[in-house]
Design a protein around this motif. Structure first.
Motif, PDB file in Angstrom:
ATOM      1  N   LEU A 174       0.842  -1.189   0.000  1.00  0.00           N
ATOM      2  CA  LEU A 174       0.000   0.000   0.000  1.00  0.00           C
ATOM      3  C   LEU A 174       0.881   1.245   0.000  1.00  0.00           C
ATOM      4  CD1 LEU A 174      -2.388  -1.156   2.870  1.00  0.00           C
ATOM      5  CD2 LEU A 174      -2.769  -1.410   0.424  1.00  0.00           C
ATOM      6  N   GLU A 204       0.407   5.479   0.308  1.00  0.00           N
ATOM      7  CA  GLU A 204      -0.461   6.640   0.472  1.00  0.00           C
ATOM      8  C   GLU A 204       0.161   7.871  -0.188  1.00  0.00           C
ATOM      9  OE1 GLU A 204      -0.499   4.416   4.538  1.00  0.00           O
ATOM     10  OE2 GLU A 204       0.978   5.028   3.039  1.00  0.00           O
ATOM     11  N   SER A 246      -4.994   9.460  -1.187  1.00  0.00           N
ATOM     12  CA  SER A 246      -5.110   8.294  -2.063  1.00  0.00           C
ATOM     13  C   SER A 246      -4.226   7.179  -1.531  1.00  0.00           C
ATOM     14  CB  SER A 246      -4.682   8.644  -3.486  1.00  0.00           C
ATOM     15  OG  SER A 246      -5.486   9.658  -4.042  1.00  0.00           O
ATOM     16  N   CYS A 247      -4.642   5.959  -1.784  1.00  0.00           N
ATOM     17  CA  CYS A 247      -3.863   4.791  -1.386  1.00  0.00           C
ATOM     18  C   CYS A 247      -3.906   3.801  -2.537  1.00  0.00           C
ATOM     19  CB  CYS A 247      -4.429   4.172  -0.123  1.00  0.00           C
ATOM     20  SG  CYS A 247      -3.686   2.592   0.336  1.00  0.00           S
ATOM     21  N   ARG A 270      -2.905   0.260  -4.140  1.00  0.00           N
ATOM     22  CA  ARG A 270      -2.533  -1.079  -3.672  1.00  0.00           C
ATOM     23  C   ARG A 270      -2.224  -1.953  -4.867  1.00  0.00           C
ATOM     24  NH1 ARG A 270      -8.180  -0.824  -3.721  1.00  0.00           N
ATOM     25  NH2 ARG A 270      -9.212  -2.659  -4.557  1.00  0.00           N
ATOM     26  N   TRP A 328      -8.830   3.700   6.620  1.00  0.00           N
ATOM     27  CA  TRP A 328      -7.906   4.793   6.905  1.00  0.00           C
ATOM     28  C   TRP A 328      -7.815   4.956   8.420  1.00  0.00           C
ATOM     29  CZ3 TRP A 328      -4.831   7.085   3.455  1.00  0.00           C
ATOM     30  CH2 TRP A 328      -5.178   7.037   2.106  1.00  0.00           C
ATOM     31  N   THR A 339      -7.358   1.740  -6.130  1.00  0.00           N
ATOM     32  CA  THR A 339      -7.085   2.921  -5.311  1.00  0.00           C
ATOM     33  C   THR A 339      -8.194   3.164  -4.303  1.00  0.00           C
ATOM     34  OG1 THR A 339      -5.849   3.923  -7.144  1.00  0.00           O
ATOM     35  CG2 THR A 339      -6.531   5.370  -5.351  1.00  0.00           C
ATOM     36  N   TYR A 365      -2.744   6.654   7.752  1.00  0.00           N
ATOM     37  CA  TYR A 365      -2.306   5.372   7.226  1.00  0.00           C
ATOM     38  C   TYR A 365      -3.448   4.670   6.502  1.00  0.00           C
ATOM     39  CZ  TYR A 365       1.547   5.909  10.549  1.00  0.00           C
ATOM     40  OH  TYR A 365       2.625   6.376  11.257  1.00  0.00           O
ATOM     41  N   CYS A 366      -3.103   4.028   5.425  1.00  0.00           N
ATOM     42  CA  CYS A 366      -4.011   3.150   4.706  1.00  0.00           C
ATOM     43  C   CYS A 366      -3.770   1.728   5.204  1.00  0.00           C
ATOM     44  CB  CYS A 366      -3.710   3.264   3.214  1.00  0.00           C
ATOM     45  SG  CYS A 366      -4.598   2.141   2.148  1.00  0.00           S
ATOM     46  N   GLY A 426       0.212   0.807   5.012  1.00  0.00           N
ATOM     47  CA  GLY A 426       1.095   1.683   4.286  1.00  0.00           C
ATOM     48  C   GLY A 426       2.017   2.410   5.249  1.00  0.00           C
ATOM     49  N   THR A 437       0.965   9.160   5.379  1.00  0.00           N
ATOM     50  CA  THR A 437       1.129  10.471   4.769  1.00  0.00           C
ATOM     51  C   THR A 437       0.689  11.511   5.803  1.00  0.00           C
ATOM     52  OG1 THR A 437       0.613  11.841   2.826  1.00  0.00           O
ATOM     53  CG2 THR A 437      -1.173  10.456   3.668  1.00  0.00           C
TER      54      THR A 437
END
Length: 119
Positions: free
Chosen positions: A4, A6, A21-22, A24, A33, A74, A91-92, A110, A113
């Motif tokens: 993942l 972000e 956005s994430c 994968r 999230w 996404t 975090y995703c 992930g 961000t």
């Protein structure tokens, strides 16, 4: 192994908007999230399960929207009316189960961000 990544974080003033956005590299039924600020535990912000049923933390209801585009692999988080208390690392996360874990027991994460909201 699902990876993942972000993007979309940044610095905005209170009342502003950001879209995270994430991306994968594999499909999982449940995605979410989370956010964590210094000295605080990681908390769920929003999640979406295999049936596309969404759940939000009370603190973001009516302001944040989680969505996903499976064709683009996404996950998104539209954040409106941002407040200083939304400042955190976001975090995703992904889980392989149809229903989402109630806690933080997701299979993949992930790197995060940063979102900073100034007053």
């Amino acid at each position: 192994q699902v990876q993942l990544a972000e993007s979309g974080g940044g610095s905005v003033q209170a009342g502003g908007s950001l879209r995270l956005s994430c991306i994968r590299n594999g499909y999982t039924y449940c995605m979410g999230w989370f956010r964590q600020s210094p000295g605080k535990e990681r908390e769920m912000v929003a999640r979406i399960n295999g049936a596309s049923v969404t759940t939000y933390a009370d603190s973001v209801k009516g302001r944040f929207t989680i969505s996903r585009d499976n064709a683009k692999n996404t996950l998104y988080l539209q954040m409106n009316s941002l407040k200083p208390e939304d400042t955190a690392m976001y975090y995703c996360a992904a889980a392989v189960t149809w229903t989402c874990p109630l806690g933080n027991e997701y299979n993949y994460w992930g790197r995060g961000t940063q979102v900073t909201v100034s007053s």
